[in-house]
Scaffold this motif. Structure first.
Motif, PDB file in Angstrom:
ATOM      1  N   ARG A  51     -43.745 -70.109 -37.349  1.00  0.00           N
ATOM      2  CA  ARG A  51     -44.113 -70.857 -36.136  1.00  0.00           C
ATOM      3  C   ARG A  51     -42.937 -71.701 -35.657  1.00  0.00           C
ATOM      4  O   ARG A  51     -42.666 -71.782 -34.456  1.00  0.00           O
ATOM      5  CB  ARG A  51     -45.319 -71.759 -36.405  1.00  0.00           C
ATOM      6  CG  ARG A  51     -46.617 -71.009 -36.666  1.00  0.00           C
ATOM      7  CD  ARG A  51     -47.785 -71.982 -36.647  1.00  0.00           C
ATOM      8  NE  ARG A  51     -48.056 -72.473 -35.317  1.00  0.00           N
ATOM      9  CZ  ARG A  51     -48.753 -73.578 -35.039  1.00  0.00           C
ATOM     10  NH1 ARG A  51     -49.205 -74.331 -36.048  1.00  0.00           N
ATOM     11  NH2 ARG A  51     -48.973 -73.947 -33.793  1.00  0.00           N
ATOM     12  N   LEU A  52     -42.241 -72.320 -36.605  1.00  0.00           N
ATOM     13  CA  LEU A  52     -41.080 -73.129 -36.223  1.00  0.00           C
ATOM     14  C   LEU A  52     -39.947 -72.255 -35.693  1.00  0.00           C
ATOM     15  O   LEU A  52     -39.293 -72.600 -34.708  1.00  0.00           O
ATOM     16  CB  LEU A  52     -40.598 -73.932 -37.430  1.00  0.00           C
ATOM     17  CG  LEU A  52     -41.514 -75.077 -37.895  1.00  0.00           C
ATOM     18  CD1 LEU A  52     -41.078 -75.594 -39.254  1.00  0.00           C
ATOM     19  CD2 LEU A  52     -41.525 -76.203 -36.864  1.00  0.00           C
ATOM     20  N   ALA A  53     -39.713 -71.125 -36.355  1.00  0.00           N
ATOM     21  CA  ALA A  53     -38.614 -70.250 -35.939  1.00  0.00           C
ATOM     22  C   ALA A  53     -38.812 -69.723 -34.529  1.00  0.00           C
ATOM     23  O   ALA A  53     -37.841 -69.539 -33.779  1.00  0.00           O
ATOM     24  CB  ALA A  53     -38.482 -69.089 -36.926  1.00  0.00           C
ATOM     25  N   SER A  54     -40.064 -69.470 -34.148  1.00  0.00           N
ATOM     26  CA  SER A  54     -40.332 -68.932 -32.815  1.00  0.00           C
ATOM     27  C   SER A  54     -40.436 -70.024 -31.754  1.00  0.00           C
ATOM     28  O   SER A  54     -40.610 -69.721 -30.571  1.00  0.00           O
ATOM     29  CB  SER A  54     -41.625 -68.109 -32.830  1.00  0.00           C
ATOM     30  OG  SER A  54     -42.731 -68.911 -33.216  1.00  0.00           O
ATOM     31  N   ARG A  55     -40.331 -71.292 -32.161  1.00  0.00           N
ATOM     32  CA  ARG A  55     -40.400 -72.420 -31.221  1.00  0.00           C
ATOM     33  C   ARG A  55     -39.253 -73.387 -31.542  1.00  0.00           C
ATOM     34  O   ARG A  55     -39.456 -74.418 -32.189  1.00  0.00           O
ATOM     35  CB  ARG A  55     -41.757 -73.120 -31.337  1.00  0.00           C
ATOM     36  CG  ARG A  55     -42.932 -72.223 -30.947  1.00  0.00           C
ATOM     37  CD  ARG A  55     -44.256 -72.799 -31.404  1.00  0.00           C
ATOM     38  NE  ARG A  55     -45.384 -71.969 -31.004  1.00  0.00           N
ATOM     39  CZ  ARG A  55     -45.793 -70.894 -31.683  1.00  0.00           C
ATOM     40  NH1 ARG A  55     -45.156 -70.523 -32.793  1.00  0.00           N
ATOM     41  NH2 ARG A  55     -46.818 -70.182 -31.244  1.00  0.00           N
ATOM     42  N   PRO A  56     -38.054 -73.083 -31.081  1.00  0.00           N
ATOM     43  CA  PRO A  56     -36.869 -73.888 -31.441  1.00  0.00           C
ATOM     44  C   PRO A  56     -36.965 -75.347 -31.021  1.00  0.00           C
ATOM     45  O   PRO A  56     -36.302 -76.202 -31.621  1.00  0.00           O
ATOM     46  CB  PRO A  56     -35.724 -73.174 -30.703  1.00  0.00           C
ATOM     47  CG  PRO A  56     -36.243 -71.790 -30.431  1.00  0.00           C
ATOM     48  CD  PRO A  56     -37.707 -71.931 -30.240  1.00  0.00           C
ATOM     49  N   ALA A  57     -37.782 -75.658 -30.012  1.00  0.00           N
ATOM     50  CA  ALA A  57     -37.839 -77.038 -29.539  1.00  0.00           C
ATOM     51  C   ALA A  57     -38.723 -77.919 -30.414  1.00  0.00           C
ATOM     52  O   ALA A  57     -38.682 -79.145 -30.301  1.00  0.00           O
ATOM     53  CB  ALA A  57     -38.346 -77.071 -28.087  1.00  0.00           C
ATOM     54  N   TRP A  58     -39.503 -77.323 -31.268  1.00  0.00           N
ATOM     55  CA  TRP A  58     -40.393 -78.116 -32.115  1.00  0.00           C
ATOM     56  C   TRP A  58     -39.605 -78.831 -33.212  1.00  0.00           C
ATOM     57  O   TRP A  58     -38.618 -78.303 -33.741  1.00  0.00           O
ATOM     58  CB  TRP A  58     -41.430 -77.226 -32.781  1.00  0.00           C
ATOM     59  CG  TRP A  58     -42.567 -76.812 -31.908  1.00  0.00           C
ATOM     60  CD1 TRP A  58     -42.620 -76.863 -30.540  1.00  0.00           C
ATOM     61  CD2 TRP A  58     -43.804 -76.268 -32.342  1.00  0.00           C
ATOM     62  NE1 TRP A  58     -43.811 -76.377 -30.099  1.00  0.00           N
ATOM     63  CE2 TRP A  58     -44.577 -76.003 -31.178  1.00  0.00           C
ATOM     64  CE3 TRP A  58     -44.345 -75.975 -33.586  1.00  0.00           C
ATOM     65  CZ2 TRP A  58     -45.847 -75.466 -31.229  1.00  0.00           C
ATOM     66  CZ3 TRP A  58     -45.619 -75.437 -33.647  1.00  0.00           C
ATOM     67  CH2 TRP A  58     -46.366 -75.186 -32.481  1.00  0.00           C
ATOM     68  N   SER A  59     -40.089 -79.990 -33.585  1.00  0.00           N
ATOM     69  CA  SER A  59     -39.564 -80.653 -34.774  1.00  0.00           C
ATOM     70  C   SER A  59     -40.498 -80.390 -35.946  1.00  0.00           C
ATOM     71  O   SER A  59     -41.676 -80.087 -35.757  1.00  0.00           O
ATOM     72  CB  SER A  59     -39.450 -82.165 -34.541  1.00  0.00           C
ATOM     73  OG  SER A  59     -40.750 -82.732 -34.398  1.00  0.00           O
ATOM     74  N   LEU A  60     -39.968 -80.503 -37.151  1.00  0.00           N
ATOM     75  CA  LEU A  60     -40.822 -80.360 -38.329  1.00  0.00           C
ATOM     76  C   LEU A  60     -41.879 -81.456 -38.361  1.00  0.00           C
ATOM     77  O   LEU A  60     -43.021 -81.228 -38.771  1.00  0.00           O
ATOM     78  CB  LEU A  60     -39.979 -80.402 -39.601  1.00  0.00           C
ATOM     79  CG  LEU A  60     -39.458 -79.064 -40.124  1.00  0.00           C
ATOM     80  CD1 LEU A  60     -38.389 -78.518 -39.183  1.00  0.00           C
ATOM     81  CD2 LEU A  60     -38.888 -79.207 -41.524  1.00  0.00           C
ATOM     82  N   SER A  61     -41.507 -82.647 -37.892  1.00  0.00           N
ATOM     83  CA  SER A  61     -42.449 -83.769 -37.904  1.00  0.00           C
ATOM     84  C   SER A  61     -43.654 -83.490 -37.025  1.00  0.00           C
ATOM     85  O   SER A  61     -44.787 -83.879 -37.359  1.00  0.00           O
ATOM     86  CB  SER A  61     -41.749 -85.042 -37.438  1.00  0.00           C
ATOM     87  OG  SER A  61     -40.667 -85.363 -38.299  1.00  0.00           O
ATOM     88  N   ALA A  62     -43.430 -82.820 -35.890  1.00  0.00           N
ATOM     89  CA  ALA A  62     -44.549 -82.498 -35.004  1.00  0.00           C
ATOM     90  C   ALA A  62     -45.526 -81.554 -35.690  1.00  0.00           C
ATOM     91  O   ALA A  62     -46.753 -81.713 -35.586  1.00  0.00           O
ATOM     92  CB  ALA A  62     -44.025 -81.884 -33.708  1.00  0.00           C
ATOM     93  N   LEU A  63     -45.000 -80.564 -36.413  1.00  0.00           N
ATOM     94  CA  LEU A  63     -45.880 -79.639 -37.125  1.00  0.00           C
ATOM     95  C   LEU A  63     -46.587 -80.352 -38.272  1.00  0.00           C
ATOM     96  O   LEU A  63     -47.765 -80.087 -38.547  1.00  0.00           O
ATOM     97  CB  LEU A  63     -45.077 -78.447 -37.641  1.00  0.00           C
ATOM     98  CG  LEU A  63     -45.890 -77.352 -38.340  1.00  0.00           C
ATOM     99  CD1 LEU A  63     -46.999 -76.828 -37.433  1.00  0.00           C
ATOM    100  CD2 LEU A  63     -44.986 -76.209 -38.784  1.00  0.00           C
ATOM    101  N   VAL A  64     -45.878 -81.263 -38.932  1.00  0.00           N
ATOM    102  CA  VAL A  64     -46.505 -82.043 -40.005  1.00  0.00           C
ATOM    103  C   VAL A  64     -47.657 -82.871 -39.455  1.00  0.00           C
ATOM    104  O   VAL A  64     -48.739 -82.947 -40.059  1.00  0.00           O
ATOM    105  CB  VAL A  64     -45.460 -82.950 -40.687  1.00  0.00           C
ATOM    106  CG1 VAL A  64     -46.149 -84.013 -41.552  1.00  0.00           C
ATOM    107  CG2 VAL A  64     -44.506 -82.130 -41.529  1.00  0.00           C
TER     108      VAL A  64
END
Length: 722
Positions: free
Chosen positions: A424-437
C-alpha cells in the motif's frame, strides 16, 4: 476335509511321534478349543477312534487359496489373473502354521503352504510385468526373499520389476545382492538371475531422478527475509528425522510455505532422486485432497502412469512406499488440514524426507508418527522492519524508524501483513508511514487496511482458518470479538458461549490448535491483534440478540470476577497496611475487570426496539451491580483502619485516612483506597483510552472528575505496587 483322521495319527503329528501318557486327554482339550474357534458352516465331529472336519472346502483358507491360484493359472486374461492372485495372497497373515508347536506339521504342511505362497507371489509378479505394472509386486517379492534369500526366481523377478519401474540404481543393487547371497553359499546364479542381469543397460545411471523429476517444486516467490533460525532448525530436523515427518506450523500469514520452499530449493543437492511438492488444499477455496487423490498425484510424480495407479488405497499406499524405499527424495506436503490426510503419504523407509506445513498444530501427527514440530511465528522486530523496507522502500522506512517499528507491531510482524502494508505504501508515494500507522491504530477500521481487493488480504487468510473449525469453535472465536482483553480463560469463554467451563476449555484448545489463539500459560490463552480484529468483524455479523446475550453473560462474569478479586485484596489487608505484592496482583485483576466493563458497555447497541430495551435494562442492572460491589468493598476496606502514623512492616504501604487533597501535604496515599476510587470512577487504564465512568450508589462519578485531578493520580501511581 470331510475325511476321518485317526486319533493315533493326530497324536503322532502333534507330539512329533512321541506322545506322552497324557496325550489323549490333552488332545481332547485341543479339539474342544478348535471347535470353539470354528466359523459358521464348519463342524469338528467325533468318530470312533477318529475326528472329521465337516463343511464346504472353500471355508478353509488353505483350500480356498489353492483353488484361486489354480484358477489364475488357467486364465488367459492378465487383469483377471492378477485379481485372482491378489485375492489368494490377501488370505495370508504371516508364515503358515506359525507357533503351532509341531515340527512335523511345520516341516510338511507348513513348508508346502509357504512354497505355494511364494509361487503365487512369483506368478503375480509375472502377470504384473506383462501389464507394465511390475512396481506393484516389489513389496511381496521382497517379503518372499526375506523368507527364502536363496530363491533365485524371486530374485530375478525383483530385478526385472525394479528395472521396469525405472529404478536403475536399485535394480543393479538388487542384482548384485542376489549374486552375493548365492556366492556366500557356494552357488553361482542360475539361468533366470543371469538373464535378468544381462537385460540391464550398462549405461543406465545410478539415480532415479528421471522418474520423480527435479522441477516439481513451485517457485518460492520473492526473497526470503530473515528466518535464519528457522532455516537452521529445518536443516537440523531433516537431518535427524530418520523417517519422521518434519511439521512446520503457524498462523495464517506467517510464511510457512515460503520458508519451506526456499529451504528446499537451496538444498536440492541433498535430494538427487527428486523433490515433490503436493498442495493438500487443507485451507484453500477448493475441497482438500482425499488420501486416495493425494496418493495418485504423488505416484504420478514418481512415474506411475495414471491408468496404472491401483484403485485400492491400501495397494496404492504399498506401491508408494515401495517406490520411495531407499531413495534420497524430498516430499513437501503443503497445507495439510489433518493428521489423517498426511499419514497415508508417509514412507516406511528412513531415506525419504517429508516436510509438512499446516495452520493446525496436527498434534495427532506428533503423537502417532513422532513428527518433529517446528513452529513459525511472527518475525523479530528488526527483520520485520527489513521486510517492510524491502517492499515500501528503504528510504521511507529510514525516514520514520519509530513509525516503521509501530507499523510492524500493528501487523503482528507477520510476513503477509507486512507485505500488504508495504505494498500500500509502495503504490502511494505521497503517504507517510505515520499516516498508515494512524489508520491501522484505529480499531474501527478493523482489517480493512490489510486488504488487497483480492484473495491475499489478512481477513481472507484468517477466514480460511476459521472456516474449517467445528461449529462450536467458530462461534466461540466470533464471540471472542466481544471481549476487549488480550487473554481469555475458560471462565471468559464459558460466559461468552453459555457452555460449561470444561467445554469452553475444550473449545479454546481447538482455537489454539488452529493458531487462532495461543496458550501462553496453562489455561490462559492470548489472542493476537490481527486475529482479534477479525473476531470483532465476525462478532459484528452476529444477530443482535445473540451479541446482547453474550455481552450480558460476560458482564455478569466480570462482576463476579471483580468481587472475587476485591475479596482477595480485603483479606490481604493487615493492620499495618497492604503489601505491595498483594496489591499488584489485585490491581491487575481489577484493571482488567474495569476495562472489560468499559468496553462492553460501549459495544451494546442503543435500544431501538422493545426486545432490545429489555437487554439494555439488563446491562444497566449489571453495571449498577458492579458499581455497588466496588463501592461496598471500598467501604469495608476503609473501616477501622489505623492512622497514617501506624508502623510499617514487611514492606507494607501505610494506610491513608486523610481526604484526597491530603496528598498535596506529603501524605502517602493508600494504594488500595486509591485503586478502588479509580475503579469506581472508571479512569483510563492507559493514557488515551478514555473509558466511560461507572455510576456510584446515590450519585454519578464520571471521567471528568478523574481528569480534573491528574496530580493526585500521578502521586498514587508512584506508590509501591501501584
Amino acid at each position: 476335509m470331510n475325511h476321518p483322521v485317526p486319533v493315533e495319527r493326530l497324536l503322532d503329528t502333534v507330539w512329533d511321534g512321541a506322545p506322552p501318557p497324557t496325550a489323549r486327554a490333552a488332545l481332547q482339550g485341543h479339539v474342544s478349543a478348535v471347535r470353539r474357534g470354528l466359523g459358521e458352516g464348519l463342524s469338528l465331529l467325533t468318530r470312533p477312534q477318529a475326528y472329521v472336519l465337516v463343511g464346504e472346502p472353500e471355508l478353509v483358507d488353505s483350500t480356498h487359496f489353492e483353488r484361486l491360484t489354480a484358477a489364475a493359472d488357467e486364465v488367459a486374461d492378465t487383469e483377471r489373473a492378477i485379481g485372482l492372485l491378489r485375492e489368494a495372497l490377501d488370505l495370508w497373515d504371516g508364515p503358515a502354521l506359525t507357533d503351532c508347536g509341531s515340527r512335523t506339521l511345520t516341516e510338511t504342511t507348513g513348508r508346502r503352504l509357504d512354497t505355494a505362497r511364494t509361487l503365487a507371489t512369483e506368478a503375480l509378479a509375472e502377470r504384473l510385468l506383462t501389464a507394465g505394472r511390475g512396481a506393484e509386486a516389489l513389496t511381496d517379492l521382497r517379503a518372499a526373499l526375506t523368507a527364502d534369500p536363496l530363491r533365485e526366481e524371486a530374485a530375478a523377478l525383483l530385478t526385472r520389476c525394479l528395472h521396469q519401474a525405472g529404478r536403475a540404481a536399485d535394480t543393479r543393487l538388487a542384482h548384485e545382492r542376489a549374486r552375493a547371497r548365492l556366492a556366500a553359499h557356494g552357488r553361482t546364479p542360475g539361468r533366470l538371475p543371469r538373464q535378468a542381469g544381462e537385460a540391464l543397460d550398462p549405461a543406465e545411471g545410478t539415480t532415479a531422478a528421471a522418474v520423480t523429476g527435479g522441477g516439481t517444486l513451485p517457485r518460492p516467490g520473492v526473497g526470503l527475509v530473515g528466518r535464519a533460525a528457522e532455516l537452521r532448525q529445518l536443516d537440523e530436523a531433516t537431518l535427524r528425522a530418520e523417517g519422521r515427518p518434519v511439521l512446520v506450523t503457524g498462523v495464517a500469514g506467517a510464511g510457512k510455505s515460503s520458508l519451506v520452499l526456499h529451504w528446499a530449493h537451496a538444498h536440492a543437492d541433498r535430494f538427487p532422486d527428486g523433490r515433490i511438492h503436493l498442495n493438500l488444499r487443507g485451507f484453500g477455496e477448493e475441497e482438500p485432497l482425499t488420501p486416495a487423490e493425494a496418493l495418485a498425484t504423488v505416484l504420478g510424480a514418481l512415474g506411475v502412469p495414471a491408468g496404472k495407479v491401483p484403485q485400492n488405497p491400501c495397494r496404492a499406499g504399498e506401491l508408494f512406499r515401495t517406490l520411495t524405499e531407499g531413495r534420497r527424495l524430498l516430499l513437501v506436503l503443503d497445507g495439510a488440514r489433518s493428521a489423517e490426510q498426511v499419514e497415508p503419504l508417509l514412507p516406511t523407509a528412513p531415506e525419504p524426507v517429508v516436510v509438512v506445513t499446516s495452520r493446525s498444530r496436527l498434534t495427532g501427527l506428533v503423537a502417532r508418527e513422532a513428527a518433529i514440530p517446528l513452529p513459525v511465528a511472527g518475525l523479530p522486530e528488526e527483520e520485520a522492519v527489513d521486510l517492510l523496507a524491502g517492499v515500501a522502500g528503504p528510504e521511507r522506512v529510514a525516514a520514520e524508524p519509530r513509525a516503521a517499528r509501530r507499523l510492524a507491531a500493528l501487523c503482528d510482524r507477520l510476513p503477509l501483513a507486512l507485505r500488504v502494508a508495504g505494498a500500500r505504501l509502495a503504490s502511494r508515494p505521497a503517504w507517510s508511514l505515520s499516516a498508515l500507522v494512524e489508520e491501522m491504530s484505529d480499531q474501527r477500521t478493523g482489517l480493512a487496511p490489510l486488504a488487497t481487493g483480492g484473495a491475499l488480504g489478512m481477513a481472507t487468510a484468517l477466514g480460511r482458518s476459521v472456516r474449517v473449525l467445528p461449529e462450536e469453535a467458530r462461534r466461540l472465536f466470533a464471540l471472542s470479538g466481544l471481549h476487549p482483553g488480550e487473554t481469555l480463560d475458560s471462565g471468559d469463554a464459558a460466559a461468552l458461549t453459555g457452555a460449561s467451563p470444561a467445554r469452553a476449555r475444550e473449545l479454546l484448545a481447538e482455537l489454539d490448535a488452529a493458531h487462532l489463539v495461543l496458550e501462553a500459560l496453562p489455561g490462559l490463552f492470548r489472542i493476537d491483534r490481527l486475529a482479534h480484529l477479525y473476531a470483532v468483524e465476525l462478532a459484528a455479523e452476529l444477530p443482535c440478540p445473540e451479541r446482547a446475550a453474550a455481552t450480558r453473560r460476560l458482564l455478569d462474569h466480570v462482576v463476579r470476577a471483580a468481587g472475587t478479586a476485591l475479596e482477595c485484596v480485603t483479606a490481604a489487608v493487615p493492620a499495618q497496611g497492604v503489601s505491595a505484592r498483594a496489591l499488584d496482583t489485585a490491581r491487575q485483576a481489577l484493571e482488567l475487570a474495569r476495562r472489560l466493563v468499559g468496553e462492553l458497555v460501549r459495544q451494546v447497541p442503543e435500544p431501538t426496539a422493545p426486545a432490545e430495551q429489555a437487554a439494555d435494562s439488563g446491562r444497566a442492572r449489571l453495571v449498577d451491580r458492579l458499581s455497588r460491589t466496588l463501592e461496598g468493598f471500598r467501604n469495608e476496606t476503609t473501616d477501622g483502619r489505623p492512622d497514617e502514623g501506624a508502623a510499617v512492616a514487611g514492606g507494607a504501604v501505610p494506610v491513608r485516612t486523610a481526604p484526597d487533597d491530603a496528598a498535596s501535604d506529603g501524605v502517602v496515599p493508600d494504594p488500595l483506597d486509591w485503586l478502588l476510587e479509580e475503579l469506581v470512577r472508571g479512569a483510563p487504564v492507559e493514557p488515551g483510552e478514555g473509558l466511560p465512568g461507572l455510576p456510584r450508589r446515590g450519585g454519578a462519578a464520571d471521567a471528568r472528575t478523574a481528569r480534573q485531578r491528574p496530580d493526585d493520580r500521578a502521586g498514587a501511581a508512584r506508590t509501591p505496587g501501584g
